[in-house]
Design an enzyme around this catalytic site. Structure first.
Site, PDB file in Angstrom:
ATOM      1  N   THR A 117       0.820  -1.211   0.000  1.00 56.69           N
ATOM      2  CA  THR A 117       0.000   0.000   0.000  1.00 56.69           C
ATOM      3  C   THR A 117       0.852   1.258   0.000  1.00 56.69           C
ATOM      4  O   THR A 117       0.436   2.291  -0.541  1.00 56.69           O
ATOM      5  CB  THR A 117      -0.925   0.011   1.225  1.00 56.69           C
ATOM      6  N   ASP A 118       2.045   1.194   0.590  1.00 57.36           N
ATOM      7  CA  ASP A 118       2.915   2.361   0.669  1.00 57.36           C
ATOM      8  C   ASP A 118       3.414   2.763  -0.715  1.00 57.36           C
ATOM      9  O   ASP A 118       3.302   3.922  -1.132  1.00 57.36           O
ATOM     10  CB  ASP A 118       4.087   2.047   1.593  1.00 57.36           C
ATOM     11  N   ASP A 119       3.995   1.802  -1.448  1.00 59.70           N
ATOM     12  CA  ASP A 119       4.434   2.099  -2.812  1.00 59.70           C
ATOM     13  C   ASP A 119       3.267   2.536  -3.679  1.00 59.70           C
ATOM     14  O   ASP A 119       3.387   3.472  -4.476  1.00 59.70           O
ATOM     15  CB  ASP A 119       5.097   0.862  -3.420  1.00 59.70           C
TER      16      ASP A 119
END
Length: 635
Positions: A380-382
């Site tokens: 989810t971060d990328d």
């Protein structure tokens, strides 16, 4: 909010910042790969190199030149006190020192040499091999330097547990489950291939150290029962479990030959399949061993060629952050460098399902991973940062919208029940696995964190979704997660400066007023922790010692994180100009910045990362946003 004014009329200072931005932009242009991506080296610690040599020794494929070059690198990283640390400037680490010592013995260094004697004295003073982590003792057991009987039982039947059962493989974080499954195979096969030397000189004779507490005692009793089963001539289901483990491992091999794009599951998967009878010529293992070579960095030094292994590679992360930085600093959305990077990012979108679907079975596959090849584990971060980059170019490159929409839908679907976001899985919060005797290698679950949740909330806010329920729940999670002193904990970056640098821009983007008490407390915390030189820094020991919270030598990346928060909420704060001036003064002539200190986090308290691109992308973003504010003026 503060009312201190900018340097109105200080044209020379503004020009200096503009020159710094131009040099940084050109430096990044020069570093871009022909295919459009950026990738900086990702440095960790010498256990990567030691374990690579030990793996090749175990497989019988270690080469003299590899051994010499890696040993030269390991020696170069030894500190004056004879130890090896897990991060630049950190304290000596016993397990890291044990593994480095073993690798140097393999390279021919003798125990009575001064550097080896100093390392040995540190290990013995710290409790010897007996005090090392379980993973270090697994490596020792592979070579007969530790008894398999004295390691925690690691039954392969774990792979058979359904996803609803406690301690099933999906209770572990993705990086841990990919490591634990092959380790259960290795620990069941219990191989021993002696080294041409012994390491008895590292034994302190103190006995193995055990965890305390009722849960730990309960697991100890379970471990004793499992050891009895391990010795039983009748083991129903064990062969089936081993076959299932092999199939599970092989199904998750990536196109580059690796597993998860990271070193631990890669090396243990090689060991497990090798012990199960797969030859090194088998396509699976041939690809795996050859793929490791792509993670090697060779460098010529005054002492000769050195060879070191990256624990991971971060091209997607580096590329999206760099695109954001270039756009922040005024580069046009249709600039060839940006267009090339965007096209590459679009090609990296993941459209196949992975382990995340165990918790979210109805969610359409989408998103982006960290690495060149890691289709099983988008995060989810990328994905949030890639969408933020694509959002900035949509007006010039409208074809990015479908990928953005899919990425947003996937990230929203990965929201945990409490309103926050973990990196790779939703609701990966069962802490029971942290008590398992062999779970002593750092973070083993992936609960929601402030930095990841902030990046998602910021992305949703900029996409006009601030009023949506997922964003509102994310904002509430962030507000509830704020520390009493006003900061936020940084799970994937060091540490409270990183978490606060992410949370403030996210909350502002989601509609929280800059004069909201949560924001003003955060700004006050940042101002209080600005160094006398104008920069910000936070030592990685802040994860284990509160005395280091927000404190440490100034670094380019951490200074930029603090500035990004201040610029989002209070750009006229006097701390801003001092921070900008520090960045300008520290810039190299080639447009980059130096940063020997580690500011990235793998496992808080255990494993840390020096991202080469952090010192380039984040300062450019901060300087670019400051210049943009000078052009726009207050309001």
């Amino acid at each position: 909010m503060t009312t201190a004014s900018k340097r109105d009329g200080d044209v020379e200072f503004v020009d200096d910042v503009a020159d710094a931005v131009a040099r940084a932009q050109q430096h990044l242009r020069d570093r871009q790969a022909p295919a459009g991506w950026w990738k900086g080296e990702l440095r960790t610690n010498v256990t990567m190199d030691a374990e690579d040599l030990l793996l090749r020794q175990f497989l019988g494929i270690v080469q003299d030149d590899e051994l010499d070059q890696a040993a030269r690198w390991i020696r170069s990283q030894q500190r004056a006190d004879g130890t090896w640390a897990n991060f630049e400037g950190g304290p000596g680490n016993l397990s890291t020192t044990v593994e480095a010592y073993a690798a140097l013995r393999l390279a021919g260094d003798e125990p009575d040499e001064p550097h080896m004697r100093a390392a040995r004295e540190f290990v013995l003073a710290g409790g010897g091999l007996e005090a090392s982590r379980v993973f270090t003792r697994i490596w020792l057991a592979l070579f007969g330097e530790w008894s398999w009987d004295d390691l925690p039982s690691m039954p392969p039947e774990l792979v058979l547990l359904p996803s609803w059962a406690p301690l099933n493989k999906y209770d572990w974080a993705c990086w841990a489950r990919q490591t634990v499954v092959p380790i259960t195979v290795v620990a069941t096969m219990r191989p021993v291939r002696p080294l041409p030397f012994r390491l008895t000189e590292l034994r302190a004779g103190t006995g193995e150290q055990r965890r305390g507490g009722l849960i730990a005692q309960g697991f100890h009793m379970v471990d004793k029962a499992l050891k009895l089963y391990d010795r039983s001539p009748i083991q129903p289901g064990r062969e089936f479990a081993l076959r299932q483990a092999a199939e599970w491992i092989i199904a998750r091999q990536e196109d580059d030959g690796g597993w998860g794009g990271i070193q631990p599951p890669w090396v243990y998967s090689i060991l497990a399949l090798h012990l199960l009878g797969y030859s090194l010529e088998h396509p699976v293992l041939a690809a795996a061993v050859n793929g490791l070579d792509m993670f090697l960095v060779h460098e010529t030094t005054p002492d000769g060629m050195v060879r070191r292994l990256e624990a991971c590679q971060s091209p997607v992360w580096d590329t999206c952050l760099t695109v954001i930085a270039l756009l922040d600093s005024g580069m046009a959305a249709d600039d060839p460098a940006v267009v090339s990077a965007v096209d590459w990012l679009l090609g990296e979108e993941i459209r196949v399902s992975g382990d995340w679907a165990v918790r979210r079975p109805g969610l359409e596959p989408a998103g982006w991973a960290f690495e060149f090849a890691n289709d099983g584990y988008p995060d989810t971060d990328d994905t949030a940062e890639v969408v933020l980059a694509l959002h900035r170019v949509e007006h010039a490159l409208p074809h990015v919208k479908p990928a953005m929409d899919r990425g947003i839908a996937w990230v929203v679907g990965m929201q945990s029940r409490d309103g926050g976001w973990g990196a790779f899985d939703a609701d990966n919060t069962r802490r029971l696995v942290e008590k398992v005797p062999f779970s002593d290698f750092g973070a083993v679950i992936d609960p929601p964190s402030a930095d990841v949740t902030a990046h998602v909330v910021e992305m949703l806010g900029h996409r006009g979704l601030a009023d949506g329920r997922p964003t509102r729940r994310g904002v509430r999670w962030l507000l509830d997660a704020q520390e009493p002193d006003g900061a936020w904990f940084g799970r994937w970056g060091a540490n409270y400066v990183y978490g606060t640098g992410a949370a403030v821009p996210a909350l502002v983007a989601a509609g929280v007023a800059p004069d909201d008490p949560a924001i003003t407390r955060a700004i006050a915390w940042l101002a209080e922790h600005q160094n006398a030189d104008g920069g910000w820094g936070e030592d990685l020991r802040s994860y284990t010692d509160d005395a280091w919270r927000g404190r440490g030598d100034s670094t380019a990346s951490q200074t930029a994180w603090a500035l990004l928060a201040l610029l989002a909420a209070d750009p006229d704060h006097p701390a801003v100009e001092r921070g900008v001036a520090w960045l300008v003064a520290q810039q190299r002539a080639d447009g980059g910045w130096d940063e020997d200190l580690y500011t990235g986090t793998g496992f808080p308290g255990d494993f840390y990362i020096n991202y080469e691109m952090y010192r380039l992308a984040f300062p450019l973003s901060a300087l670019g946003r400051w210049l943009d504010y000078q052009d726009a003026g207050p309001g």
